[in-house]
Design an enzyme around this catalytic site. Structure first.
Site, PDB file in Angstrom:
ATOM      1  N   TYR A 132      32.827  16.397  51.461  1.00 11.41           N
ATOM      2  CA  TYR A 132      32.416  17.081  50.226  1.00 11.41           C
ATOM      3  C   TYR A 132      33.299  16.666  49.056  1.00 11.41           C
ATOM      4  CZ  TYR A 132      29.649  20.132  53.272  1.00 11.41           C
ATOM      5  OH  TYR A 132      28.752  20.626  54.188  1.00 11.41           O
ATOM      6  N   ASP A 163      35.931  23.465  61.722  1.00  9.33           N
ATOM      7  CA  ASP A 163      36.212  22.539  62.831  1.00  9.33           C
ATOM      8  C   ASP A 163      37.550  21.837  62.650  1.00  9.33           C
ATOM      9  OD1 ASP A 163      35.006  22.118  65.309  1.00  9.33           O
ATOM     10  OD2 ASP A 163      33.104  21.669  64.348  1.00  9.33           O
ATOM     11  N   HIS A 217      30.882  10.058  55.887  1.00  6.14           N
ATOM     12  CA  HIS A 217      29.483  10.443  55.696  1.00  6.14           C
ATOM     13  C   HIS A 217      29.396  11.448  54.563  1.00  6.14           C
ATOM     14  CE1 HIS A 217      31.554  12.484  59.040  1.00  6.14           C
ATOM     15  NE2 HIS A 217      31.348  13.512  58.244  1.00  6.14           N
ATOM     16  N   TYR A 271      24.102  24.420  49.777  1.00  5.14           N
ATOM     17  CA  TYR A 271      25.130  25.455  49.564  1.00  5.14           C
ATOM     18  C   TYR A 271      26.436  24.839  49.098  1.00  5.14           C
ATOM     19  CZ  TYR A 271      28.302  24.929  53.666  1.00  5.14           C
ATOM     20  OH  TYR A 271      29.265  24.505  54.560  1.00  5.14           O
ATOM     21  N   ARG A 272      26.524  23.511  49.132  1.00  7.94           N
ATOM     22  CA  ARG A 272      27.786  22.844  48.898  1.00  7.94           C
ATOM     23  C   ARG A 272      27.471  21.379  48.690  1.00  7.94           C
ATOM     24  NH1 ARG A 272      32.226  23.546  53.699  1.00  7.94           N
ATOM     25  NH2 ARG A 272      34.027  22.730  52.583  1.00  7.94           N
TER      26      ARG A 272
HETATM   27  C1  FAD Z   1      34.141  16.062  60.663  1.00  8.28           C
HETATM   28  C2  FAD Z   1      34.193  17.166  59.663  1.00  8.28           C
HETATM   29  C3  FAD Z   1      33.970  18.480  60.061  1.00  8.28           C
HETATM   30  C4  FAD Z   1      34.013  19.506  59.126  1.00  8.28           C
HETATM   31  N1  FAD Z   1      33.796  20.776  59.560  1.00  8.28           N
HETATM   32  C5  FAD Z   1      33.801  21.787  58.654  1.00  8.28           C
HETATM   33  C6  FAD Z   1      33.560  23.120  59.079  1.00  8.28           C
HETATM   34  O1  FAD Z   1      33.390  23.404  60.265  1.00  8.28           O
HETATM   35  N2  FAD Z   1      33.529  24.097  58.129  1.00  8.28           N
HETATM   36  C7  FAD Z   1      33.755  23.821  56.810  1.00  8.28           C
HETATM   37  O2  FAD Z   1      33.747  24.735  55.987  1.00  8.28           O
HETATM   38  N3  FAD Z   1      33.994  22.563  56.403  1.00  8.28           N
HETATM   39  C8  FAD Z   1      34.034  21.547  57.271  1.00  8.28           C
HETATM   40  N4  FAD Z   1      34.299  20.277  56.838  1.00  8.28           N
HETATM   41  C9  FAD Z   1      34.540  20.043  55.397  1.00  8.28           C
HETATM   42  C10 FAD Z   1      36.032  20.137  54.979  1.00  8.28           C
HETATM   43  O3  FAD Z   1      36.763  19.202  55.703  1.00  8.28           O
HETATM   44  C11 FAD Z   1      36.659  21.521  55.145  1.00  8.28           C
HETATM   45  O4  FAD Z   1      35.880  22.491  54.493  1.00  8.28           O
HETATM   46  C12 FAD Z   1      38.088  21.630  54.612  1.00  8.28           C
HETATM   47  O5  FAD Z   1      38.675  22.828  55.049  1.00  8.28           O
HETATM   48  C13 FAD Z   1      38.161  21.600  53.076  1.00  8.28           C
HETATM   49  O6  FAD Z   1      39.415  21.121  52.709  1.00  8.28           O
HETATM   50  P1  FAD Z   1      40.617  22.059  52.217  1.00  8.28           P
HETATM   51  O7  FAD Z   1      40.621  23.297  53.028  1.00  8.28           O
HETATM   52  O8  FAD Z   1      41.839  21.229  52.217  1.00  8.28           O
HETATM   53  O9  FAD Z   1      40.192  22.456  50.739  1.00  8.28           O
HETATM   54  P2  FAD Z   1      40.591  21.681  49.405  1.00  8.28           P
HETATM   55  O10 FAD Z   1      40.177  20.283  49.518  1.00  8.28           O
HETATM   56  O11 FAD Z   1      41.981  21.975  49.054  1.00  8.28           O
HETATM   57  O12 FAD Z   1      39.678  22.490  48.402  1.00  8.28           O
HETATM   58  C14 FAD Z   1      38.289  22.310  48.290  1.00  8.28           C
HETATM   59  C15 FAD Z   1      37.910  22.422  46.824  1.00  8.28           C
HETATM   60  O13 FAD Z   1      38.113  23.767  46.369  1.00  8.28           O
HETATM   61  C16 FAD Z   1      38.673  23.791  45.047  1.00  8.28           C
HETATM   62  N5  FAD Z   1      40.002  24.414  45.120  1.00  8.28           N
HETATM   63  C17 FAD Z   1      40.875  24.245  46.140  1.00  8.28           C
HETATM   64  N6  FAD Z   1      41.970  24.979  45.930  1.00  8.28           N
HETATM   65  C18 FAD Z   1      41.806  25.602  44.761  1.00  8.28           C
HETATM   66  C19 FAD Z   1      42.597  26.543  44.046  1.00  8.28           C
HETATM   67  N7  FAD Z   1      43.745  26.974  44.545  1.00  8.28           N
HETATM   68  N8  FAD Z   1      42.126  27.012  42.869  1.00  8.28           N
HETATM   69  C20 FAD Z   1      40.911  26.603  42.395  1.00  8.28           C
HETATM   70  N9  FAD Z   1      40.116  25.741  43.050  1.00  8.28           N
HETATM   71  C21 FAD Z   1      40.546  25.239  44.224  1.00  8.28           C
HETATM   72  C22 FAD Z   1      38.740  22.337  44.609  1.00  8.28           C
HETATM   73  O14 FAD Z   1      37.603  22.032  43.849  1.00  8.28           O
HETATM   74  C23 FAD Z   1      38.776  21.571  45.903  1.00  8.28           C
HETATM   75  O15 FAD Z   1      38.267  20.273  45.792  1.00  8.28           O
HETATM   76  C24 FAD Z   1      34.263  19.221  57.758  1.00  8.28           C
HETATM   77  C25 FAD Z   1      34.493  17.903  57.360  1.00  8.28           C
HETATM   78  C26 FAD Z   1      34.451  16.888  58.300  1.00  8.28           C
HETATM   79  C27 FAD Z   1      34.696  15.493  57.835  1.00  8.28           C
END
Ligand code: FAD
Lengths: 201, 540
Positions: free
Chosen positions: B92, B151, B399, B484-485
Site C-alpha cells: 500500500y 500478518d 504486488h 477500503y485502502r
Molecule cells: C505480504 C503482506 C501481508 C500483509 N498483511 C497485512 C495484514 O494482514 N493486515 C494489514 O492491515 N496489512 C497487511 N499488509 C500491509 C502492511 O504491510 C501492514 O498494514 C503494515 O502494518 C503497515 O505498515 P506500518 O504498520 O509500518 O504503518 P506505516 O507504514 O507506518 O503507516 C501507514 C500509513 O499511515 C500513515 N501514518 C502512519 N503513522 C502516522 C502517524 N503517526 N500520524 C499520521 N499518519 C500516519 C502514513 O500515511 C503511512 O504511510 C500486508 C502487506 C504484505 C506485503
C-alpha cells in the site's frame, strides 16, 4: 485464488526441494579470506529445507561460526528470540543463505537499527543446471569468489566461505556477474541469496 | 542534491533542514541519496521511472516536542511532510509519500509503550511501537491480554490502524482503527490535541471511552492528513482459556449464500472469531485437467456444470474454517451448535475438527501453531511463502493490493467473482476468478482482495497491472463496490469513485484541509485529499 496467504503460497509446493545428501562432495571449501580485516559475524542463518542451505550451514559451522537453521524458511523465531534482543544491545553483523523473503525482512529490520546489506549474491537458476550469480559487495571478496566460482568449484561452499569471511569497511560496493553450469544446481527458475548485513560503515 | 518538493526553493528547503537538525540532532536528519533511498516503496509499480514517488529527506524525532518543532519549521518554509510510524506499509505504498519530494517524518524512534492494563484491557503506545514490541512487553510482564496483529508483525499499531489495517482474531479487535480508543495529535499548526476523554485534563478514562463529548474527530486522522498522531490507545482482547477450529464444507456453488448467512450469525452473535472461506473445488483445479478445461471454456462454466463436476468427484464447492475462542466448555459447545445449525439447513454439509489449543502456551507450543496471528502471536512467516508462480511471476518485486469492499453475503461473492474475473481475464492477469473467496478481516464486510504483480525488470507487467487496477476500480464502482485502502499511486482514482453528490465528501474534507492545514504541509494527497495549491484547478 483467494486470500493473501493463498496468493503467496501457490507455487511453493512446486519449488520445494528435498535435502539431498552427497550433493556437495566436491570439497571445494577454498579459503577465500581477503587480506584485509573481515567482518566478525554474530550468526549465520540458513534455510535447511534445501540441500544448498545445509551445505552453506556446514561450511559456516566448520568455520566455528554460530548458525541458525530457519524453521520452514521463516525468520520469526530467530528475530523474536535472538536477533531483536542482540541488536537492541548492539547492532552486530549477520550472514545467511536464504530465499528472498527472509533477506527482505532482515534487510528492513537492519535498516531500522543502522545496518545495511554489505554483500549480496543473487543465485538465479536459468534452468538446465545453469545458474547466474549476481554479486555485489567489497571488491576484494568479490574478485576472489568470481574467479573461483566458474572454475568448476562448488559455488555454494565458495559463497559460504566468501560471506563468512567478507572484507570489512567497504564503502563502495563492486558488482560482478558469473555463470556456472552443472555443479550444485538449483530447481529451475529458483533464486537464492547469500548475504551479509553489517553496521553501516 | 535531494529531489526538492514542487514549488519549494532550495533556500527554503535548506533552511528547514537546518531547523530540523536543530530540533532532533544532526544524526537524525537524513539527506544523503543512500539514506533517503531507504524510504522508497519496495513494491512500487513505478520503480525507477520518473513517476516514482520519492522522498526528498527524512527526519526522525524522539519526542512530541521535537515533532512540534519540525511541524512549525515545515509551516514556516512550506515543506510537505509525510508522517510514518514504522513505515512497513508494503503493498500500500511502503514509506513513500503521496506527494513526490515530501520529507518523511519517521516516528520509529518514538517507541515507548506508555501503559498496558490487562484488567481494563488496553494499551497506550507511541508510533514506533511494533506489534512484536507490544507482544514482548505483554509476555515479559505476564499480562493476560492478547494483541490482534496483521500478518507481518513488524508494523506498528499506530501506522497500521491509521491505514485502517486489519488482523485475525475477534471482529471487534480485527478492525485496528475501530479498536483504538483515544489519540494525541500534533496538529498542522504545531499544537497538541488529545481526542475523546483525553481532552479532559487529568482524564481517568482516556482509553476506556472513545467519544468524550461533541463530534468524534478521530476518523479524520485515519487515511487522512489533518495531523501527526503521537500517541494512541488500543483495546486488547482478554487471553481466552481455549481455542478450537472446525471446518464446514458445503457441496454446491449456491450453498455459499446460506453458509455465509449462518457464519454471519455465529460471528455477529459473538460465537466465533474470523471465519476463513476457501474453495476445495477451486483448489482441485491443480490436479483435475477436466475441471481446468471446464473453467477455461468460452464464456466460463455455469454453476450447474460446476455442481455436477463437484458431485461426480465428491469435491465440495466451499469450505469455511470457524474459529472459537473462550472457555474450553463453551468453545466445544459452540462448535457443536454450529454443526447442528448448519447441518440442519444445508443438505450435504460436512464437518471436521481443526486445531485445538489451551492458553497460556509454552514456546514450543507457540512454535507449532501454523497461523500464529489467529492466536495473537506476531510473525513474519507471510514473507517466507512467496514463491514464483504463474500467478505471481516476480514475488520478490511485490504486488499491488486491490482491496474492494463488498457486502457480507454469498450473493455478493458470486456476483463480484464474475465481475472482477472478466476484467482480470481481459488484462491476462491470473488472479481472482470464479472460485475466489473473500478476505474476512473486516467485521461487517468482505474484501475481494487480489495482489496484482509488480516487476522491476519487466515494465510491461507493471503497465498491465496498473491498467487493470484502473479498470477494476471503475468496474467495482459500477457495481456499488469500492476499495477500503489503496497504494498512493491509486489514491486519487479510488477517491474519485467516492463521488456521491458531486464529490461532496471530498469537498468537505478539502474544506477542512484548507482550514486546518492552509499550507498543506501534512501528507498532501493522502486519502485523495490535496491542499488547495495542489488540486490542479479541480474544485472537488
Ligand atoms: C505480504 C503482506 C501481508 C500483509 N498483511 C497485512 C495484514 O494482514 N493486515 C494489514 O492491515 N496489512 C497487511 N499488509 C500491509 C502492511 O504491510 C501492514 O498494514 C503494515 O502494518 C503497515 O505498515 P506500518 O504498520 O509500518 O504503518 P506505516 O507504514 O507506518 O503507516 C501507514 C500509513 O499511515 C500513515 N501514518 C502512519 N503513522 C502516522 C502517524 N503517526 N500520524 C499520521 N499518519 C500516519 C502514513 O500515511 C503511512 O504511510 C500486508 C502487506 C504484505 C506485503
Amino acid at each position: 485464488m483467494t486470500n493473501r496467504r493463498e496468493f503467496l503460497q501457490i507455487g511453493l509446493a512446486a519449488t520445494a526441494l528435498p535435502a539431498a545428501g552427497g550433493l556437495f562432495s566436491s570439497g571445494a571449501e577454498a579459503t577465500v579470506a581477503p587480506s584485509v580485516p573481515t567482518i566478525p559475524l554474530y550468526k549465520v542463518l540458513f534455510d535447511d529445507r534445501f540441500a544448498q542451505g545445509k551445505a552453506f550451514g556446514d561450511v559456516a559451522s566448520n568455520l566455528g561460526l554460530a548458525c541458525h537453521a530457519m524453521q520452514a524458511g521463516d525468520v520469526t523465531d530467530f528475530w523474536y528470540h535472538d536477533l531483536d534482543l542482540a541488536w537492541r544491545a548492539e547492532p552486530k553483523p549477520i550472514a545467511g543463505f536464504t530465499r528472498h523473503g527472509p533477506l527482505f525482512v532482515l534487510e528492513h529490520f537492519g535498516w531500522d537499527r543502522g545496518l545495511r546489506v554489505v554483500f549480496r549474491a543473487e543465485h538465479h537458476s536459468l534452468g538446465g543446471g545453469v545458474i547466474e550469480h549476481r554479486l555485489s559487495g567489497p571488491a576484494e571478496s568479490l574478485s576472489t569468489a568470481a574467479a573461483l566460482i566458474p572454475a568448476g568449484n562448488d559455488w555454494v561452499r565458495l559463497m559460504a566461505a566468501t560471506v563468512t569471511q567478507c572484507a570489512a569497511g567497504c564503502s563502495q560496493p563492486a558488482e560482478r556477474t558469473v555463470v556456472t553450469r552443472g555443479a550444485a544446481s538449483l530447481p529451475d527458475d529458483e533464486t537464492f541469496y547469500s548475504w551479509v548485513i553489517a553496521p553501516k560503515a | 542534491m535531494a529531489t526538492l518538493p514542487a514549488g519549494v526553493s532550495a533556500a527554503d528547503f535548506n533552511a528547514a533542514i537546518t531547523k530540523f537538525k536543530a530540533a532532533v540532532g544532526e544524526k537524525h536528519v537524513f539527506t544523503s541519496d543512500e539514506d533517503v533511498a531507504l524510504y522508497r516503496d519496495a513494491y512500487s509499480p513505478m520503480w525507477g521511472t520518473p513517476q516514482e514517488l520519492l522522498a526528498s529527506a527524512a527526519v526522525a524525532p524522539d519526542t512530541v516536542e521535537q515533532v512540534q518543532a519540525i511541524v512549525r519549521a515545515a509551516n514556516e518554509h512550506k515543506i510537505p511532510l509525510y508522517p510514518i510510524s514504522t513505515g512497513k506499509n508494503v503493498g500500500y505504498g511502503g514509506s513513500a509519500p503521496n506527494l513526490h519530494g515530501s520529507v518523511v517524518l519517521d516516528l520509529k524512534r518514538m517507541n515507548r509503550i506508555l501503559e498496558v492494563d490487562d484488567r481494563r484491557g488496553f494499551a497506550l503506545v507511541e508510533p514506533g511501537v511494533a506489534y512484536f514490541d507490544l507482544y514482548r512487553h505483554i509476555q515479559e510482564k505476564k499480562l493476560k491480554v492478547w494483541i490482534d496483529c496483521p500478518d507481518p508483525g513488524w508494523g506498528s499499531l499506530i501506522g497500521n490502524s491509521l491505514d485502517h489495517g486489519v488482523g485475525y482474531t475477534f471482529g471487534a479487535f480485527r478492525d485496528h482503527f475501530g479498536s483504538h480508543c483515544g489519540m494525541e495529535v500534533v496538529l498542522p499548526n504545531g499544537e497538541i490535541m488529545r481526542t475523546g476523554m483525553g481532552a479532559l485534563p487529568g482524564a481517568k478514562s482516556w482509553q476506556d471511552y472513545k467519544y468524550g463529548f461533541g463530534p468524534y474527530v478521530d476518523g479524520l486522522f485515519g487515511q487522512g492528513n489533518f495531523g501527526i498522531v503521537t500517541k494512541m490507545g488500543f483495546w486488547l482482547m482478554p487471553e481466552p482459556e481455549a481455542y478450537q477450529s472446525g471446518y464446514v464444507s458445503v457441496p454446491k456453488r449456491h450453498d455459499i449464500i446460506a453458509l455465509v448467512d449462518h457464519v454471519n450469525y455465529l460471528e455477529h452473535i459473538g460465537l466465533i472469531g474470523q471465519p476463513n472461506y476457501s474453495s476445495p473445488l477451486g483448489r482441485a483445479q491443480r490436479n483435475e485437467p477436466d475441471l481446468r478445461a471446464l473453467v477455461g471454456k468460452a464464456g466460463g462454466p455455469s454453476d450447474e456444470e460446476l455442481d455436477r463436476f463437484g458431485a461426480a468427484k465428491g469435491i465440495p464447492s466451499w469450505e469455511v474454517e470457524l474459529q472459537f475462542y473462550g472457555p474450553a466448555k463453551t468453545v466445544a459447545a459452540n462448535w457443536e451448535y454450529a454443526r447442528e445449525r448448519i447441518g440442519a439447513s444445508i443438505p450435504g454439509s460436512t464437518f471436521r475438527d481443526g486445531h485445538s489449543y489451551r492458553f497460556p502456551m509454552t514456546d514450543e507450543q507457540k512454535a507449532a501453531v501454523e497461523h500464529k496471528v489467529a492466536v495473537g502471536i506476531p510473525a513474519m512467516s507471510i514473507f517466507s511463502i512467496g514463491a514464483r508462480s504463474e500467478l505471481n511471476p516476480s514475488p520478490t518485486d511485490g504486488h499491488l493490493w486491490f482491496a474492494p469492499i463488498i457486502p457480507k453475503t454469498g450473493e455478493a461473492i458470486l456476483e463480484s467473482q464474475r465481475a472482477f474475473a472478466k476484467v482480470y481475464q481481459e488484462f491476462g492477469l491470473n488472479v481472482g476468478g470464479i472460485f475466489q473467496t473473500p478476505a474476512t478481516w473486516i467485521y461487517r464486510a468482505f474484501v475481494m482482495i487480489v495482489g496484482m504483480p509488480v516487476s522491476r525488470s519487466n515494465k510491461e507487467i507493471n503497465a498491465k497491472s496498473m491498467a487493470a487496477f484502473k479498470r477494476v476500480v471503475e468496474v467495482a464502482a459500477e457495481h456499488g463496490w469500492a476499495e477500503y485502502r489503496s497504494p498512493p499511486a491509486f489514491a486519487d482514482l479510488v477517491a474519485d469513485s467516492y463521488s456521491y453528490n458531486d464529490h461532496a465528501l471530498r469537498r468537505f474534507n478539502e474544506q477542512l484541509k484548507d482550514a486546518v492545514d492552509p499550507n498543506g504541509i501534512i501528507a498532501a494527497g493522502r486519502g485523495g485529499i490535496w491542499p488547495r495549491h495542489l488540486r490542479g484547478g479541480r474544485k472537488a
